[in-house]
Design an enzyme around this catalytic site. Structure first.
Site, PDB file in Angstrom:
ATOM      1  CB  SER A 495      -1.062  -2.661 -40.095  1.00 39.49           C
ATOM      2  OG  SER A 495       0.279  -3.040 -40.250  1.00 39.49           O
ATOM      3  CG  ASP A 577       2.595  -1.395 -33.047  1.00 37.60           C
ATOM      4  OD1 ASP A 577       3.446  -2.221 -33.413  1.00 37.60           O
ATOM      5  OD2 ASP A 577       1.742  -0.911 -33.811  1.00 37.60           O
ATOM      6  CG  HIS A 609       1.225  -4.203 -35.434  1.00 40.31           C
ATOM      7  ND1 HIS A 609       1.423  -2.865 -35.690  1.00 40.31           N
ATOM      8  CD2 HIS A 609       0.857  -4.744 -36.623  1.00 40.31           C
ATOM      9  CE1 HIS A 609       1.212  -2.615 -36.982  1.00 40.31           C
ATOM     10  NE2 HIS A 609       0.862  -3.740 -37.555  1.00 40.31           N
TER      11      HIS A 609
END
Length: 651
Positions: A495, A577, A609
């Site tokens: 991320s 995602d 994600h």
């Protein structure tokens, strides 16, 4: 509980298992290799919760390779699986007040449109309580006085906004209770389930708490703050006092760190209930019977509590003698006579005890990961260092067991968010890396939460600048301390941590020997333009802290500096995602390959994600990462098994 990576996170590639001849071998004093299957497979008893009568525990564990809900009676071995999910695992659950049902959220293949499900423990039947296509349900509001009713946030009316719905748990009837006017992040109800407070975010990222006297009365602003105040997962309304005349609010207004205020709903008068000059309030203990505040928690180097109830402090003093580690009350029975107590430490499995408050007896229930009980895990050390501009930066260093802490290969492991932080906890990727011979540095770079608003605000508009420099400074600190070999340092994250990896290799190309980027942003403009609709109200936070000028965002995008990358890179992305689209990885990899860079790319289908999808995917990811790091840094490598073939996932 699956071994989540960074903020919930992790992917990868074919490399030879032999170490590069130019990389010096590790010393032989390391403890035996801990198999990946022991470190990364799903927890045996994850995220447990106590039944309302205190006699049973529900927890998450695999069933036929998929995480499901199990129930057992305290003090017996009658564990039984009560759900039959065959594809998408269940991350956690909660008991319904009747003790006859369990409730859980679940999405499909990582699409983040979670629904609320109810399973009958007697019949085994499961029903979808929010069966609305394309709708995300979240944020339950429950009250002991209303056991058959709850409130739930859903974006059914408008995908950008979460309204509050009233759900009858017996009939399944779902009715709109309070409509979102367009700027509400969250609704809050008093102890009679009357919606009387909201947390509002404005387009300039300022915020306010609006309240009303009754459900038919107009809303009015009770307290407000500007865009430069602290913004964390804890910010906002923390609850109502016992008689509903006051609310508890967590905010940095009037201070550096987030503190707990009690605000009178009629007069607006404020009273400080808990604060620390440096560290933010992160948790509360509220009595479930009397609705009174018992303690305020802070996450410093370790968890710390300020107690308001002497009886609770006595309980914690007793529990502190039961087992080492940070103590938290995971759950309580409806009478508050028995607790499910959690003990956590970075170098031992998380364990749970059944605590009888009246007799002051604590009985061991289970460990989340009993297979780790008899292996040597590494200690996590809180550290600080000075950044290039003189700011004190916090973090944690984990050194391998059994070898001198000198000249080691180092992995800078970057957390996601970025508005979160690493802490003093059992971190599975950290222990895995340490066992392979790596020192692991976790830097709570500026923009991280937990350390007050000055610390967070120092990261504004610094995603590609000083936040990355903090990571470089942390690496240089570890080298200066003698712990790390400057030629054998990797950066890895998911991320935001994935973005940081790309940015570090593109903007500071001589600093790291290699990188692993998971679900990473490569183009900041594309990220801002492709956010999920339900992020609309919160988008101002990104514009304030990340930036919004297109030219500025282009300047912090690693995609446009792909030609500057010189170190080998492993790029991993999950196809479903919805936050960071796969296009981000596709574009970055294409740009790197255009310039002849050393990059390997894996894509995992049916995963969102930072979720891993099927449990088997986790083994494939970590086998590939381990091989990659072993080749470029010289750490130990467990040969991949037959089920850890990542070749079909390469792109």
């Amino acid at each position: 509980m699956t071994r989540r990576f960074f903020e919930g996170p992790p992917a990868l590639l074919v490399l030879t298992l032999g170490l590069a001849t130019s990389v010096p071998p590790l010393r032989a004093e390391l403890p035996p290799l801990i198999p990946r299957s022991v470190v990364f497979e799903a927890s045996e008893c994850g995220n447990p919760v106590l039944s309302p009568d205190g006699k049973r525990v529900a927890y998450i564990a695999p069933h036929n390779g998929v995480e499901n809900i199990w129930v057992k009676t305290v003090g017996t071995n009658d564990d039984r699986v009560v759900t039959e999910e065959t594809k998408d695992g269940i991350p956690y659950c909660t008991w319904q007040a009747d003790g006859e049902h369990v409730l859980y959220f679940q999405d499909r293949s990582g699409d983040e449109n979670a629904h609320l499900f109810q399973t009958d423990l007697k019949t085994g039947l499961t029903r979808d309580l929010t069966p609305l296509v394309g709708t995300k349900a979240m944020g339950l509001v429950v009250e002991a006085k209303h056991p058959d009713t709850l409130l739930i946030h859903m974006n059914a009316r408008d995908p950008r906004l979460f309204d509050l719905y009233r759900l009858d748990l017996k009939t399944g009837t779902l009715e709109l209770d309070t409509e979102n006017p367009g700027d509400v992040l969250q609704f809050y109800a008093d102890h009679d389930l009357r919606v009387r407070a909201t947390h509002v975010t404005k387009p300039d990222n300022s915020a306010e708490i609006r309240v009303r006297n009754g459900i038919k009365d107009p809303w009015r602003t009770l307290i407000s703050w500007g865009a430069d105040e602290m913004n964390s997962d804890s910010t906002g309304v923390a609850g109502f006092n016992a008689d509903g005349t006051k609310i508890w609010v967590i905010t940095s207004l009037g201070a550096n760190a987030e503190r707990l205020l009690e605000v009178d709903l009629s007069t607006g008068e404020r009273k400080v209930l808990g604060e620390d000059p440096q560290f933010d309030v992160t948790r509360l203990m509220i009595n479930p019977v009397r609705n009174t505040l018992e303690a305020v928690g802070f996450e410093k180097e370790r968890a710390a509590w300020t107690f308001f109830d002497k009886g609770i402090q006595v309980d914690f003093d007793f529990l502190g003698k039961v087992r080492a580690g940070d103590i938290s009350v995971r759950d309580r029975d409806r009478s508050d006579k028995t607790w499910l107590v959690r003990f956590s430490a970075p170098d031992s499995p998380t364990t749970y005890y059944y605590f009888d408050r009246s007799t002051k007896t604590a009985a061991f229930l289970f460990s989340e990961d009993s297979k780790l009980e008899n292996v040597r895990l590494a200690k996590k050390q809180p550290i600080t260092f000075k950044s290039l501009d003189g700011m004190t930066i916090y973090g944690y260093l984990t050194l391998p067991v059994g070898v001198p802490p000198k000249g080691l290969p180092l992995v800078v492991l970057v957390h996601g968010g970025p508005w979160t932080r690493d802490g003093w906890n059992l971190d599975f990727p950290v222990q895995w890396l340490s066992n392979r011979g790596y020192a692991v540095l976790q830097v709570n770079f500026r923009a991280s939460t937990g350390y007050g608003k000055a610390y967070q605000n120092a990261g504004n508009l610094e995603w590609g600048g000083k936040a990355i420099q903090d990571l470089v400074d942390g690496k240089n600190w570890a080298v200066a301390q003698g712990h790390a070999d400057p030629k054998r340092v990797a950066i890895m994250g998911g991320s935001f941590g994935g973005y940081a990896t790309l940015a570090a290799l593109a903007f500071r190309p001589q600093e790291f020997a290699c990188g692993v980027a998971l679900n990473a942003i490569s183009d900041a403009n594309l990220f801002m333009a492709s956010m999920p609709p339900h992020w609309t109200v919160g988008k101002a936070r990104f514009e304030t802290r990340m930036g919004k000028d297109p030219e500025f965002l282009k300047g912090i995008s690693p995609l446009y500096k792909a030609d500057e990358v010189v170190s080998p890179l492993l790029v991993i992305h999950n196809a479903n995602d919805v936050r960071v689209k796969q296009e981000q990885a596709d574009l970055m990899v294409a740009a790197l390959r255009k310039h002849g860079k050393d990059v390997m790319y894996l894509v995992f289908p049916n995963a969102g994600h930072m979720g891993g999808g099927a449990l088997s995917n986790w083994m494939i990811r970590w086998a590939a990462v381990e091989t990659f790091l072993g080749k470029h840094l010289g750490g130990r490598v467990e040969p991949p098994g037959e089920a850890e073939n990542w070749e079909p996932l390469k792109k």
